[in-house]
Design an enzyme around this catalytic site. Structure first.
Site, PDB file in Angstrom:
ATOM      1  N   SER A  52      25.614  47.561  10.509  1.00 29.59           N
ATOM      2  CA  SER A  52      25.611  49.281  10.945  1.00 29.59           C
ATOM      3  C   SER A  52      26.960  49.797  10.839  1.00 29.59           C
ATOM      4  O   SER A  52      27.886  48.753  11.457  1.00 29.59           O
ATOM      5  CB  SER A  52      24.875  49.427  12.592  1.00 29.59           C
ATOM      6  OG  SER A  52      25.101  51.030  12.881  1.00 29.59           O
ATOM      7  N   CYS A  64      19.959  63.645  14.922  1.00 35.80           N
ATOM      8  CA  CYS A  64      20.537  63.699  13.735  1.00 35.80           C
ATOM      9  C   CYS A  64      20.462  64.692  12.779  1.00 35.80           C
ATOM     10  O   CYS A  64      21.253  65.227  12.065  1.00 35.80           O
ATOM     11  CB  CYS A  64      20.832  62.167  12.887  1.00 35.80           C
ATOM     12  SG  CYS A  64      20.175  61.199  13.333  1.00 35.80           S
ATOM     13  N   ASP A  72      23.405  58.648   8.143  1.00 36.84           N
ATOM     14  CA  ASP A  72      24.071  57.723   7.220  1.00 36.84           C
ATOM     15  C   ASP A  72      23.790  57.659   5.963  1.00 36.84           C
ATOM     16  O   ASP A  72      24.815  58.270   5.244  1.00 36.84           O
ATOM     17  CB  ASP A  72      23.124  56.754   8.297  1.00 36.84           C
ATOM     18  CG  ASP A  72      23.949  56.231   9.300  1.00 36.84           C
ATOM     19  OD1 ASP A  72      24.789  56.962  10.262  1.00 36.84           O
ATOM     20  OD2 ASP A  72      23.689  55.199   9.866  1.00 36.84           O
TER      21      ASP A  72
END
Length: 573
Positions: A476, A55, A129
């Site tokens: 999640s 990420c 996130d």
């Protein structure tokens, strides 16, 4: 051509202007910066780049590319880094307690770096996130002209002639435990599910908050769905660097952009895309940074009246790459605006309104990812707020892709995720029950863990639609099934979820928005009288400090009083 700026009212004057700042300037000369460049505005470029997960691995490259745009616009770029905790790696063990806490650390660290070095504007880069809302919270807190840039999603993996994501691997673990997936197949899948750089490809938390960045006006139009490996990500970074200088010249600040109407727009886009329930934590936390009252119930109100129109995983078929190819977030917002589901008058980082930006987009009826708002996948949003005797402060569930919106069953209670996961692995969860995982809230965890390992394993066992799961923790964005998070008040605060016992009947109606514990009041009163607060294993360090300061989930699980208590705004020093 670059603009000439008067630094007499900019924060950087405190470290660069006047004879008394000669010692400060000596540091800039030591880095090879010229007198001419020292006289320019200082632009912080904050990157969450690191080697912890795919990420984040391209973020530093993109942040460095933004330097060229800042220079072209007449500024002096100053790059710095902050942390991330990557959920896919933190998931399923004690490391997940660090995840939500990292959002506050990211926002705090960006704030401290900008304050300490007196930067005049800000461009932020995030990939995983909590780093997305953490960066946007810092932008709103500081209120200097700012642009948020998402690092981009990963491309889908290919396995058995189909696109796969990391969620398929989590669910395959459950299938393996059930004896339905040989180890060789699980091993083969794990090696191809994540084929390169970028954040998880489905409409999980990272892509949900990337959509929020565009919907709320803090990101350049149609920039955030571009996958991480694409060359155009570099061009987007340069454009963000250049555009932030235009914002500085016009003195357009994040709080000018993020009005209450803009937050409602963002919540509607989350619902329309079947996005992550975590948005119901992050939007209130962002609103808190600019003094706007906008809690879980406000988010849920926007969700309630918004159709679900983007067919994205985990509830649907497609991933972020497909949405980019279909026309991106602005293609989605084109049909939403035409149906009256967005306020087009909100300002954006282009200096134009959302409606003016959307006017540049032509609706593409041939793409398959985004439905016309007049013919939605479902009439109500992909995420629903709940409230009732089990959750007086509210709770939230993602219903995108679910056929069943009501559930009632006896409780099976666990006081931590590990115990619940062990029961799932042992195939000790009965069909029709309501699994309750408590003492996992912001204070009780501490840290409000996500439960993807447990929910995915349930799916792998074939129980995904046959049980419900309720927690004062969270899920999640990749979670699917009847999974209800953010139940408040949390167990550690004496909420009703802390009083549930095995066998109690729990009734959930995601259509009516209710969640109730069907136990007589006198019995609950006796249980409450016998209840005692628990201690956890984190009695020092960052998690202890977080547990001492964090507020309730329905208000965003924030750790400071926010803009309503401000006596000054950094941008005006």
């Amino acid at each position: 051509m670059s603009t000439k700026f008067d630094k007499s009212r900019l924060p950087s004057r405190h470290v660069s202007v006047g004879p008394e700042r000669a010692p400060h300037r000596s540091y800039y000369y030591a880095m090879g910066i010229s007198e001419e460049d020292i006289a320019k505005p200082f632009v912080g470029i904050a990157s969450a780049g690191n080697d912890s997960a795919p990420c984040n691995t391209t973020l530093d490259f993109q942040a460095n590319a933004a330097r060229a745009g800042v220079i072209a616009g007449g500024g002096m770029p100053r790059r710095f880094n902050t942390i991330t905790v990557t959920d896919g790696i933190a998931m399923g063990h004690q490391g997940m307690k660090s995840s939500l806490v990292s959002r506050e650390v990211i926002a705090d660290s960006v704030e401290l770096s900008v304050r300490g070095h007196c930067y005049d504007a800000l461009v932020t880069f995030a990939g995983c996130d909590k780093s997305l809302p953490g960066m946007m919270m810092a932008m709103l807190r500081l209120n200097v002209p700012s642009i948020f840039v998402y690092g981009g999603s990963i491309l889908p993996g290919r396995f058995d002639q189909r696109d796969v994501t990391v969620v398929d691997v989590f669910e395959a673990v459950g299938q393996y435990a059930a004896g339905n997936c040989p180890l060789s197949q699980l091993t083969a899948l794990e090696k191809v599910a994540c084929p390169g750089h970028g954040a998880c490809g489905g409409q999980f938390t990272a892509n949900t908050m990337a959509c929020v960045g565009e919907a709320i006006g803090l990101s350049l139009p149609n920039s955030n769905m571009v996958p991480a490996p694409y060359k155009s990500r570099e061009e987007i970074a340069v454009a963000a660097g250049e555009q932030v200088m235009h914002l500085l010249a016009a003195n357009i600040r994040p709080r000018d952009i993020c009005t209450r109407e803009a937050f409602i727009n963002a919540a509607r886009v989350v619902a329309a895309t079947g996005g992550s329930t975590n948005a119901a934590l992050h939007l209130p936390a962002m609103a808190h940074e600019c003094g706007i009252e906008f809690d879980l119930h406000d988010v849920a109100e926007a969700f309630k009246s918004t159709p679900y129109i983007a067919d994205l995983k985990p509830g649907g078929k497609y991933v972020a790459k497909d949405m980019h190819e279909a026309g991106g977030v602005y293609m989605l917002m084109k049909t939403m605006l035409s149906g009256g589901f967005l306020d087009g008058n909100c300002l954006t980082v282009t200096g134009k309104t959302l409606g003016e930006n959307i006017d540049q987009v032509t609706w593409n009826p041939d793409q398959k990812v985004i439905y016309d708002v007049a013919a939605p996948i479902t009439l109500t949003g992909g995420v629903v707020g709940l409230k009732g005797s089990l959750a007086p402060e509210g709770a939230i569930v993602k219903v995108a892709g679910m056929a069943r919106l009501q559930f009632a069953g006896p409780a099976r209670v666990f006081d931590c995720e590990e115990d619940a996961f062990a029961a799932v692995e042992a195939r000790d969860i009965a069909e029709g029950c309501v699994v309750v995982i408590r003492y996992e809230g912001p204070k009780g965890g501490p840290g409000m863990r996500e439960m993807l390992s447990t929910t995915a394993a349930l799916y792998g066992l074939g129980l995904g639609e046959k049980v419900a799961l309720i927690t004062d923790g969270r899920f999640s964005g990749a979670t699917r099934g009847f999974c209800i998070g953010h139940v408040g008040p949390e167990a550690a605060e004496g909420g009703p979820i802390g009083l549930v016992e095995d066998g109690d009947m729990i009734r959930i109606d995601a259509e009516a928005g209710t969640i109730d514990l069907e136990v007589a009041d006198d019995i609950l009163a006796n249980r409450r009288a016998a209840w005692a607060a628990r201690t956890n294993d984190y009695q020092s360090g960052a998690l202890w400090r977080y547990a001492r300061n964090v507020g309730p989930a329905y208000k965003g699980a924030v750790t400071h009083p926010g803009a309503s208590a401000e006596t000054h705004v950094y941008a005006d020093i």
